[in-house]
Scaffold this motif. Structure first.
Motif, PDB file in Angstrom:
ATOM      1  N   LYS A  25     -42.325  42.581  25.439  1.00 31.02           N
ATOM      2  CA  LYS A  25     -43.343  41.529  25.329  1.00 31.02           C
ATOM      3  C   LYS A  25     -43.212  40.509  26.465  1.00 31.02           C
ATOM      4  CE  LYS A  25     -41.845  40.511  21.102  1.00 31.02           C
ATOM      5  NZ  LYS A  25     -40.979  41.647  20.802  1.00 31.02           N
ATOM      6  N   THR A  26     -41.989  39.988  26.623  1.00 30.78           N
ATOM      7  CA  THR A  26     -41.787  38.932  27.621  1.00 30.78           C
ATOM      8  C   THR A  26     -41.961  39.484  29.041  1.00 30.78           C
ATOM      9  OG1 THR A  26     -40.244  37.861  26.114  1.00 30.78           O
ATOM     10  CG2 THR A  26     -40.145  37.179  28.422  1.00 30.78           C
ATOM     11  N   THR A  27     -41.427  40.670  29.286  1.00 25.64           N
ATOM     12  CA  THR A  27     -41.527  41.288  30.615  1.00 25.64           C
ATOM     13  C   THR A  27     -42.990  41.486  31.006  1.00 25.64           C
ATOM     14  OG1 THR A  27     -39.429  42.417  30.232  1.00 25.64           O
ATOM     15  CG2 THR A  27     -40.874  43.346  31.931  1.00 25.64           C
ATOM     16  N   VAL A  49     -43.555  30.826  22.705  1.00 25.80           N
ATOM     17  CA  VAL A  49     -43.320  30.329  21.334  1.00 25.80           C
ATOM     18  C   VAL A  49     -42.125  31.039  20.705  1.00 25.80           C
ATOM     19  CG1 VAL A  49     -45.694  29.555  20.917  1.00 25.80           C
ATOM     20  CG2 VAL A  49     -45.048  31.884  20.279  1.00 25.80           C
ATOM     21  N   ASP A  50     -41.228  31.514  21.557  1.00 22.55           N
ATOM     22  CA  ASP A  50     -40.021  32.203  21.077  1.00 22.55           C
ATOM     23  C   ASP A  50     -38.806  31.296  21.290  1.00 22.55           C
ATOM     24  OD1 ASP A  50     -37.964  33.898  20.476  1.00 22.55           O
ATOM     25  OD2 ASP A  50     -38.436  35.399  22.011  1.00 22.55           O
ATOM     26  N   GLY A  51     -38.052  31.052  20.209  1.00 18.64           N
ATOM     27  CA  GLY A  51     -36.845  30.219  20.307  1.00 18.64           C
ATOM     28  C   GLY A  51     -35.802  30.780  21.273  1.00 18.64           C
ATOM     29  N   ALA A  53     -36.506  31.622  24.160  1.00 20.77           N
ATOM     30  CA  ALA A  53     -36.947  30.991  25.416  1.00 20.77           C
ATOM     31  C   ALA A  53     -36.755  31.892  26.648  1.00 20.77           C
ATOM     32  CB  ALA A  53     -36.244  29.645  25.630  1.00 20.77           C
ATOM     33  N   ASN A  54     -36.883  33.196  26.469  1.00 18.85           N
ATOM     34  CA  ASN A  54     -36.704  34.108  27.609  1.00 18.85           C
ATOM     35  C   ASN A  54     -37.762  33.892  28.689  1.00 18.85           C
ATOM     36  OD1 ASN A  54     -35.752  36.822  25.398  1.00 18.85           O
ATOM     37  ND2 ASN A  54     -34.451  35.371  26.477  1.00 18.85           N
ATOM     38  N   LEU A  55     -38.991  33.680  28.281  1.00 20.66           N
ATOM     39  CA  LEU A  55     -40.056  33.481  29.275  1.00 20.66           C
ATOM     40  C   LEU A  55     -39.827  32.188  30.054  1.00 20.66           C
ATOM     41  CD1 LEU A  55     -42.791  34.491  30.420  1.00 20.66           C
ATOM     42  CD2 LEU A  55     -43.916  33.114  28.675  1.00 20.66           C
ATOM     43  N   ILE A 135     -49.644  34.364  25.376  1.00 20.24           N
ATOM     44  CA  ILE A 135     -48.650  33.803  24.447  1.00 20.24           C
ATOM     45  C   ILE A 135     -47.532  34.820  24.239  1.00 20.24           C
ATOM     46  CG2 ILE A 135     -48.287  32.722  22.192  1.00 20.24           C
ATOM     47  CD1 ILE A 135     -51.332  32.442  21.947  1.00 20.24           C
ATOM     48  N   ASP A 136     -46.297  34.356  24.448  1.00 21.60           N
ATOM     49  CA  ASP A 136     -45.137  35.235  24.258  1.00 21.60           C
ATOM     50  C   ASP A 136     -44.490  34.938  22.907  1.00 21.60           C
ATOM     51  OD1 ASP A 136     -43.317  37.207  24.951  1.00 21.60           O
ATOM     52  OD2 ASP A 136     -41.893  35.774  25.777  1.00 21.60           O
ATOM     53  N   ILE A 137     -44.542  35.903  22.005  1.00 22.85           N
ATOM     54  CA  ILE A 137     -44.060  35.664  20.633  1.00 22.85           C
ATOM     55  C   ILE A 137     -42.649  36.220  20.413  1.00 22.85           C
ATOM     56  CG2 ILE A 137     -46.360  35.554  19.587  1.00 22.85           C
ATOM     57  CD1 ILE A 137     -45.924  38.440  18.593  1.00 22.85           C
TER      58      ILE A 137
HETATM   59 MG   LIG Z   1     -39.342  38.308  24.417  1.00 19.46          MG
END
Ligand SMILES: [Mg+2]
Ligand SMILES: Nc1ncnc2c1ncn2[C@@H]1O[C@H](COP(=O)(O)OP(=O)(O)OP(=O)(O)O)[C@@H](O)[C@H]1O
Length: 269
Positions: A25-27, A49-51, A53-55, A135-137
């Motif tokens: 997802k993030t990639t 919106v991911d805790g 915080a990779n993005l 949006i990155d979930i």
């Molecule tokens: Mg991710």
């Protein structure tokens, strides 16, 4: 092909989703977003919106140093969205960053009136400022991920050739179905834009064809975006905090990302 809007051009909100962790997802959000801004001249807002915080980290921000993370935007009454936007080092790309506090926000949002719509309302405030929002979930279907899906016009389902990633897809498909079935909730007319296979290995023929058979059983969704190959170059590029098109522009996955972006833009036209 899918058309999200028949009339005027609007900001498009997209979520690249799978409930399974590590599907990409993030990639994909990062590479598609940076390419949309840099090569396609679109004004892009990425929302983390991911805790985990990779993005945010990949975009070169230190979550520990952020005073205005997305968690505050989602939980503070009367928050002004623009105050939570930071510009990135990439052309045309802004970010609403995340920190670990997003994990706690998951509980706080439950007490907010209209809790399913807080992200949608926040993004309404910047409708004129961007062409595309990505949006990155996180890898769960809590209230924050539901907010992301409800705020979106389109969802791209990413999967890898593993049974677990397919399980993750079936759970997210069920959530999308529930949103689409409820007209009070489905305020942004969420559509599934299609599937994209990540970490594709052509040698994996048996699994690839089994997966396609399973996905062909999903009603109404027969759109497959260009697959993204499995390559260690992607991991290396993330260490250097660069999208693939700036890290190794002649690599074949750059062409795949470009093709994917073009296909997405056709869906959004
Ligand atoms: Mg991710
Ligand atoms: N096509 C690819 N080839 C090789 N490695 C990849 C590829 N896509 C993603 N990866 C790697 O796989 C790992 C997981 O990817 P990513 O973080 O994008 O998944 P995710 O779905 O966002 O995970 P999470 O659900 O935990 O947020 C990362 O280390 C990333 O570099």
């Amino acid at each position: 092909m899918f058309h999200l809007y028949d009339n005027e051009k609007k900001m498009q909100i997209i979520c690249i989703a799978n409930q399974k962790g590590g599907a990409g997802k993030t990639t994909l959000t990062y590479n598609v977003g940076c390419m949309l801004g840099d090569e396609f001249n679109k004004r892009v807002l990425m929302v983390d919106v991911d805790g985990q915080a990779n993005l945010t980290t990949t975009l070169d921000f230190d979550p520990d140093e952020l005073s205005k993370p997305v968690s505050a935007l989602l939980t503070r009454k009367d928050a002004v969205t623009k105050d939570y936007v930071v510009s990135t080092k990439f052309r045309n790309v802004d970010l609403i960053p995340s920190t670990q506090s997003t994990f706690a926000a998951e509980k706080e949002i439950l007490n907010v009136v209209g809790r399913e719509f807080v992200l949608s309302r926040a993004l309404d405030q910047v409708r004129d400022d961007y062409d595309v929002v990505l949006i990155d979930i996180p890898p769960n279907l809590g209230v924050v991920s539901l907010n992301a899906l409800i705020a979106s016009n389109g969802v791209v389902l990413v999967y890898t050739a593993s049974e677990f990633a397919l399980d993750g897809l079936s759970q997210i498909l069920a959530a999308i179905d529930e949103i689409q079935d409820n007209s009070h909730i489905n305020i942004n007319k969420l559509k599934i834009l299609g599937f994209v296979q990540n970490r594709f290995k052509s040698s994996n023929k048996v699994v690839n064809s089994k997966i396609k058979n399973i996905l062909e059983g999903v009603p109404d969704v027969q759109n497959y975006f260009t697959a993204i190959s499995d390559t260690t170059e992607i991991e290396k590029s993330q260490f250097d905090h660069l999208p693939m098109h700036l890290f190794n522009r002649n690599h074949k996955v750059v062409d795949q990302f470009r093709q994917l972006v073009k296909e997405l833009l056709v869906c959004l036209a």
